[in-house]
Design a protein around this motif. Structure first.
Motif, PDB file in Angstrom:
ATOM      1  N   PRO A   1       0.836  -1.212   0.000  1.00 43.55           N
ATOM      2  CA  PRO A   1       0.000   0.000   0.000  1.00 43.55           C
ATOM      3  C   PRO A   1       0.869   1.260   0.000  1.00 43.55           C
ATOM      4  CG  PRO A   1      -0.776  -1.581   1.633  1.00 43.55           C
ATOM      5  CD  PRO A   1       0.558  -2.063   1.176  1.00 43.55           C
ATOM      6  N   ILE A   2       0.455   2.264  -0.752  1.00 44.72           N
ATOM      7  CA  ILE A   2       1.198   3.523  -0.859  1.00 44.72           C
ATOM      8  C   ILE A   2       0.535   4.568   0.029  1.00 44.72           C
ATOM      9  CG2 ILE A   2       2.001   5.332  -2.407  1.00 44.72           C
ATOM     10  CD1 ILE A   2       3.311   2.622  -2.865  1.00 44.72           C
ATOM     11  N   PRO A   3       1.307   5.237   0.906  1.00 44.06           N
ATOM     12  CA  PRO A   3       0.711   6.252   1.788  1.00 44.06           C
ATOM     13  C   PRO A   3       0.314   7.505   1.023  1.00 44.06           C
ATOM     14  CG  PRO A   3       3.092   6.182   2.078  1.00 44.06           C
ATOM     15  CD  PRO A   3       2.740   5.033   1.179  1.00 44.06           C
ATOM     16  N   LEU A   4      -0.661   8.211   1.566  1.00 44.39           N
ATOM     17  CA  LEU A   4      -1.177   9.419   0.912  1.00 44.39           C
ATOM     18  C   LEU A   4      -0.138  10.518   0.811  1.00 44.39           C
ATOM     19  CD1 LEU A   4      -4.676   9.540   2.667  1.00 44.39           C
ATOM     20  CD2 LEU A   4      -4.232   8.934   0.276  1.00 44.39           C
ATOM     21  N   HIS A   5       0.829  10.558   1.743  1.00 39.23           N
ATOM     22  CA  HIS A   5       1.827  11.623   1.683  1.00 39.23           C
ATOM     23  C   HIS A   5       2.872  11.378   0.599  1.00 39.23           C
ATOM     24  CE1 HIS A   5       4.438   8.904   3.989  1.00 39.23           C
ATOM     25  NE2 HIS A   5       3.473   8.802   4.891  1.00 39.23           N
ATOM     26  N   GLU A   6       2.779  10.227  -0.089  1.00 32.41           N
ATOM     27  CA  GLU A   6       3.620   9.984  -1.261  1.00 32.41           C
ATOM     28  C   GLU A   6       2.805  10.092  -2.547  1.00 32.41           C
ATOM     29  OE1 GLU A   6       5.788   6.354  -0.996  1.00 32.41           O
ATOM     30  OE2 GLU A   6       6.721   6.862   0.912  1.00 32.41           O
ATOM     31  N   THR A   7       1.690   9.369  -2.595  1.00 30.85           N
ATOM     32  CA  THR A   7       0.764   9.470  -3.727  1.00 30.85           C
ATOM     33  C   THR A   7      -0.622   9.727  -3.175  1.00 30.85           C
ATOM     34  OG1 THR A   7       2.052   7.989  -5.145  1.00 30.85           O
ATOM     35  CG2 THR A   7      -0.269   8.281  -5.687  1.00 30.85           C
ATOM     36  N   TYR A   8      -1.150  10.909  -3.480  1.00 33.32           N
ATOM     37  CA  TYR A   8      -2.466  11.300  -2.972  1.00 33.32           C
ATOM     38  C   TYR A   8      -3.541  10.786  -3.915  1.00 33.32           C
ATOM     39  CZ  TYR A   8      -6.330  14.206  -1.376  1.00 33.32           C
ATOM     40  OH  TYR A   8      -7.549  14.652  -0.892  1.00 33.32           O
ATOM     41  N   LEU A   9      -4.481  10.008  -3.363  1.00 35.00           N
ATOM     42  CA  LEU A   9      -5.606   9.518  -4.158  1.00 35.00           C
ATOM     43  C   LEU A   9      -6.703  10.573  -4.109  1.00 35.00           C
ATOM     44  CD1 LEU A   9      -6.848   7.259  -5.841  1.00 35.00           C
ATOM     45  CD2 LEU A   9      -7.618   6.177  -3.722  1.00 35.00           C
ATOM     46  N   HIS A  10      -6.728  11.441  -5.105  1.00 41.57           N
ATOM     47  CA  HIS A  10      -7.725  12.515  -5.158  1.00 41.57           C
ATOM     48  C   HIS A  10      -9.125  11.912  -5.223  1.00 41.57           C
ATOM     49  CE1 HIS A  10     -10.108  15.851  -6.800  1.00 41.57           C
ATOM     50  NE2 HIS A  10      -9.170  16.658  -6.329  1.00 41.57           N
ATOM     51  N   HIS A  11      -9.297  10.932  -6.098  1.00 40.92           N
ATOM     52  CA  HIS A  11     -10.558  10.191  -6.144  1.00 40.92           C
ATOM     53  C   HIS A  11     -10.427   8.991  -7.072  1.00 40.92           C
ATOM     54  CE1 HIS A  11     -11.213  12.734  -9.802  1.00 40.92           C
ATOM     55  NE2 HIS A  11     -11.746  11.610 -10.265  1.00 40.92           N
ATOM     56  N   TRP A  12     -11.285   8.036  -6.875  1.00 41.46           N
ATOM     57  CA  TRP A  12     -11.526   6.988  -7.850  1.00 41.46           C
ATOM     58  C   TRP A  12     -13.039   6.894  -8.030  1.00 41.46           C
ATOM     59  CZ3 TRP A  12     -14.813   3.409  -6.039  1.00 41.46           C
ATOM     60  CH2 TRP A  12     -14.804   3.102  -4.672  1.00 41.46           C
ATOM     61  N   ALA A  13     -13.460   6.496  -9.205  1.00 42.54           N
ATOM     62  CA  ALA A  13     -14.886   6.376  -9.496  1.00 42.54           C
ATOM     63  C   ALA A  13     -15.098   5.210 -10.446  1.00 42.54           C
ATOM     64  CB  ALA A  13     -15.426   7.663 -10.109  1.00 42.54           C
ATOM     65  N   VAL A  14     -16.152   4.445 -10.194  1.00 40.68           N
ATOM     66  CA  VAL A  14     -16.472   3.272 -11.007  1.00 40.68           C
ATOM     67  C   VAL A  14     -17.882   3.403 -11.555  1.00 40.68           C
ATOM     68  CG1 VAL A  14     -16.777   0.767 -11.005  1.00 40.68           C
ATOM     69  CG2 VAL A  14     -14.952   1.792  -9.654  1.00 40.68           C
ATOM     70  N   GLY A  15     -18.033   3.153 -12.828  1.00 45.11           N
ATOM     71  CA  GLY A  15     -19.351   3.200 -13.460  1.00 45.11           C
ATOM     72  C   GLY A  15     -19.499   2.062 -14.449  1.00 45.11           C
ATOM     73  N   ARG A  16     -20.687   1.934 -15.002  1.00 43.91           N
ATOM     74  CA  ARG A  16     -20.919   0.861 -15.974  1.00 43.91           C
ATOM     75  C   ARG A  16     -21.500   1.439 -17.255  1.00 43.91           C
ATOM     76  NH1 ARG A  16     -26.358  -2.400 -15.127  1.00 43.91           N
ATOM     77  NH2 ARG A  16     -27.682  -0.828 -14.166  1.00 43.91           N
ATOM     78  N   TYR A  17     -21.372   0.671 -18.327  1.00 44.93           N
ATOM     79  CA  TYR A  17     -21.893   1.104 -19.619  1.00 44.93           C
ATOM     80  C   TYR A  17     -22.244  -0.118 -20.450  1.00 44.93           C
ATOM     81  CZ  TYR A  17     -17.147   0.095 -21.361  1.00 44.93           C
ATOM     82  OH  TYR A  17     -15.952  -0.510 -21.690  1.00 44.93           O
ATOM     83  N   TYR A  18     -23.102   0.091 -21.437  1.00 45.40           N
ATOM     84  CA  TYR A  18     -23.455  -0.952 -22.391  1.00 45.40           C
ATOM     85  C   TYR A  18     -22.645  -0.721 -23.655  1.00 45.40           C
ATOM     86  CZ  TYR A  18     -27.521  -1.898 -19.413  1.00 45.40           C
ATOM     87  OH  TYR A  18     -28.336  -2.208 -18.358  1.00 45.40           O
ATOM     88  N   GLN A  19     -21.957  -1.757 -24.097  1.00 45.22           N
ATOM     89  CA  GLN A  19     -21.121  -1.659 -25.289  1.00 45.22           C
ATOM     90  C   GLN A  19     -21.665  -2.557 -26.383  1.00 45.22           C
ATOM     91  OE1 GLN A  19     -16.624  -1.842 -25.223  1.00 45.22           O
ATOM     92  NE2 GLN A  19     -17.057  -3.832 -26.149  1.00 45.22           N
ATOM     93  N   GLN A  20     -21.727  -2.033 -27.564  1.00 45.69           N
ATOM     94  CA  GLN A  20     -22.198  -2.825 -28.690  1.00 45.69           C
ATOM     95  C   GLN A  20     -21.235  -3.989 -28.932  1.00 45.69           C
ATOM     96  OE1 GLN A  20     -23.129  -0.522 -32.149  1.00 45.69           O
ATOM     97  NE2 GLN A  20     -23.566  -2.297 -33.432  1.00 45.69           N
ATOM     98  N   LYS A  21     -21.772  -5.183 -29.082  1.00 48.46           N
ATOM     99  CA  LYS A  21     -20.939  -6.357 -29.293  1.00 48.46           C
ATOM    100  C   LYS A  21     -20.164  -6.246 -30.601  1.00 48.46           C
ATOM    101  CE  LYS A  21     -23.962  -9.509 -26.725  1.00 48.46           C
ATOM    102  NZ  LYS A  21     -24.825 -10.719 -26.788  1.00 48.46           N
ATOM    103  N   GLY A  22     -18.920  -6.708 -30.562  1.00 51.92           N
ATOM    104  CA  GLY A  22     -18.088  -6.684 -31.758  1.00 51.92           C
ATOM    105  C   GLY A  22     -17.307  -5.408 -31.941  1.00 51.92           C
ATOM    106  N   ILE A  23     -17.524  -4.422 -31.088  1.00 54.15           N
ATOM    107  CA  ILE A  23     -16.796  -3.162 -31.178  1.00 54.15           C
ATOM    108  C   ILE A  23     -16.035  -2.956 -29.877  1.00 54.15           C
ATOM    109  CG2 ILE A  23     -16.983  -0.651 -31.376  1.00 54.15           C
ATOM    110  CD1 ILE A  23     -19.412  -1.031 -33.094  1.00 54.15           C
ATOM    111  N   ASP A  24     -14.737  -2.810 -29.964  1.00 55.64           N
ATOM    112  CA  ASP A  24     -13.914  -2.625 -28.784  1.00 55.64           C
ATOM    113  C   ASP A  24     -13.278  -1.243 -28.793  1.00 55.64           C
ATOM    114  OD1 ASP A  24     -14.247  -5.096 -27.490  1.00 55.64           O
ATOM    115  OD2 ASP A  24     -12.882  -6.052 -28.924  1.00 55.64           O
ATOM    116  N   ILE A  25     -13.000  -0.744 -27.607  1.00 52.25           N
ATOM    117  CA  ILE A  25     -12.263   0.505 -27.457  1.00 52.25           C
ATOM    118  C   ILE A  25     -11.008   0.187 -26.660  1.00 52.25           C
ATOM    119  CG2 ILE A  25     -14.302   1.970 -27.575  1.00 52.25           C
ATOM    120  CD1 ILE A  25     -14.318   2.127 -24.576  1.00 52.25           C
ATOM    121  N   PRO A  26     -10.001   1.049 -26.715  1.00 55.27           N
ATOM    122  CA  PRO A  26      -8.773   0.775 -25.961  1.00 55.27           C
ATOM    123  C   PRO A  26      -9.063   0.532 -24.491  1.00 55.27           C
ATOM    124  CG  PRO A  26      -8.448   2.627 -27.446  1.00 55.27           C
ATOM    125  CD  PRO A  26      -9.914   2.304 -27.483  1.00 55.27           C
ATOM    126  N   LYS A  27      -8.178  -0.239 -23.864  1.00 54.56           N
ATOM    127  CA  LYS A  27      -8.362  -0.595 -22.460  1.00 54.56           C
ATOM    128  C   LYS A  27      -8.390   0.648 -21.578  1.00 54.56           C
ATOM    129  CE  LYS A  27      -8.579  -3.860 -19.257  1.00 54.56           C
ATOM    130  NZ  LYS A  27      -9.632  -4.859 -19.195  1.00 54.56           N
TER     131      LYS A  27
END
Length: 461
Positions: free
Chosen positions: A82-108
């Motif tokens: 684990p990395i402490p906040l005083h070295e790397t500050y985690l401003h935020h993380w956010a997770v969401g979902r989406y529907y993707q058309q099959k057969g079409i990919d976007i970069p990771k």
């Protein structure tokens, strides 16, 4: 002959008992067992002063029709430390979902949420901000010590095949905003994204900043750099967000909840049917806290920001609540009509150096878990959100968000009946086991008595 019959009965009873026990255990594991998956985000590389703020698409995530029970994460290095906040500050993380058309990919991964196009549909939470916060989950520096568990029998439903359009599939995306503050001239200034420390006068799209914009997200965008001390050297390192998802398979016993994200910067416009105007929630995401007058005692230096609006959705029970604040925050409260408290959430500050207890940083937020049915929000009820910060010094780019999980009472009734039915089924199994146990006990007693009768001769008179 009698002994053979008794032995057969005893054998069959034991086999039946074992079958019943195994069946009961399997059912209980299915109902009460929460599955846990741990994943790593794609790698992001930081060096002293640098910023990473990328969106990662099609991330690893549990698949299928499930109920999410919790989601949390932390920044780690290549070795899993684990990395402490005083070295790397985690401003935020956010997770969401989406529907993707099959057969079409976007970069990771990609640096811009706008990369999603017509072949991908973001599945928003239930509101209330108009499209500003699409995430299902999101925290910041407080992530390690903030509870995100959804209590039984509730869960966040995802992956329902009936909701996914034909030709599409459900996928998940992750945004991680991290700032490397090793060797920074002003660590607090770096994590508050003060524009002068980043030496920027325009945002990442080249748009000039307004003269009164002195700090915030527009100045600490992806690949920006905060000023470090002259001569300071630090190595580049590969980092990851390690995130943990707890979930159960969906069934009728789970009571679904909806996710709502409120923002104290919300500029609410009331609907006006006579003019054809719909209600609007214009959320600004961040705001500044001006320092209090010189000479005022620190304990009196409190900056209060308030937002009042009408709840636009159907009513329901509050199942969970938590605020999100930055360094300097001293708590946030959501009030209903008449001043009743719906939920108060206060920060915990670290006191040491180790990860999860970093001195001066918000390392946790208190949460609300009301007894089911005890706290309700009515449709059309006027709510007031209050966010307080210590203003002994100026703060830029702070936030005053509030996350809520709400259960619709109408859906709760059906799921509760299913939950009771399962409990009664378990009770039936226990009764059956008890009955089989009695049968085995009687057979043992009878068999023992017979053995004693066969093993001794009658006393002759």
């Amino acid at each position: 002959m009698a002994c053979g019959l008794q032995c057969l009965l005893l054998y069959m009873s034991i086999v039946f008992l074992l079958f019943m026990v195994q069946s009961s255990q399997a059912q209980l594991r299915s109902e009460n067992g929460v599955k846990t998956d741990v994943f790593l985000s794609p790698e992001f590389v930081l060096e002293p002063g640098s910023v990473s703020n990328k969106f990662y698409y099609n991330i690893d995530f549990p698949r299928g029709h499930i109920a999410i029970k919790s989601f949390n994460g932390e920044v780690i290095d290549e070795k899993g430390n684990p990395i402490p906040l005083h070295e790397t500050y985690l401003h935020h993380w956010a997770v969401g979902r989406y529907y993707q058309q099959k057969g079409i990919d976007i970069p990771k991964h990609h640096g811009d949420l706008r990369f999603l196009h017509s072949d991908h549909t973001i599945i928003m939470n239930s509101g209330v901000c108009d499209g500003v916060f699409p995430q299902y989950f999101g925290l910041g520096s407080e992530t390690r010590k903030t509870a995100t568990d959804v209590p039984d029998p509730y869960g966040i439903e995802v992956g329902n095949p009936a909701d996914i359009p034909d030709g599409y599939e459900e996928r998940w995306m992750l945004n991680v905003h991290a700032i490397d503050t090793r060797g920074a001239e002003d660590k607090l200034g770096c994590i508050e994204c003060r524009c002068d420390l980043y030496n920027v006068t325009a945002d990442e799209y080249g748009c000039a900043l307004l003269p009164n914009y002195i700090g915030g997200l527009k100045c600490c965008y992806d690949s920006a750099r905060c000023r470090v001390k002259e001569g300071f050297e630090g190595v580049k390192r590969s980092l990851f967000l390690r995130y943990t998802v707890k979930y159960v398979d969906w069934d009728a016993s789970v009571v679904p909840v909806k996710i709502y994200i409120l923002d104290v910067t919300d500029i609410w416009t009331k609907a006006d049917e006579s003019r054809g105007l719909k209600a609007r929630h214009h959320c600004l995401v961040e705001y500044d806290v001006e320092s209090c007058p010189v000479g005022m005692a620190d304990d009196h230096c409190i900056h209060t920001k308030t937002s009042t609006f009408t709840w636009p959705k159907t009513g329901g029970d509050v199942i969970y609540g938590v605020a999100h604040q930055h360094t300097g925050g001293i708590g946030s409260t959501l009030y209903g009509e008449g001043g009743r408290v719906i939920c108060s959430s206060n920060p915990t500050y670290g006191t040491g150096d180790e990860p999860g207890n970093e001195a001066g940083y918000v390392v946790g937020m208190s949460t609300c878990y009301p007894s089911p049915g005890s706290i309700k929000i009515a449709a059309g009820e006027t709510l007031t959100l209050v966010s307080n910060y210590n203003s002994a010094r100026r703060h830029t780019g702070v936030m005053g968000l509030f996350y809520l999980l709400i259960s619709d009472s109408s859906t709760k009734l059906d799921a509760t009946e299913a939950h009771k039915s399962r409990l009664m089924s378990n009770f039936g199994w226990l009764v059956a086991l008890f009955g089989v146990g009695l049968v085995v006990l009687v057979i043992f007693m009878f068999y023992g008595k017979s053995e004693r009768g066969d093993g001794y001769e009658a006393i002759k008179g």
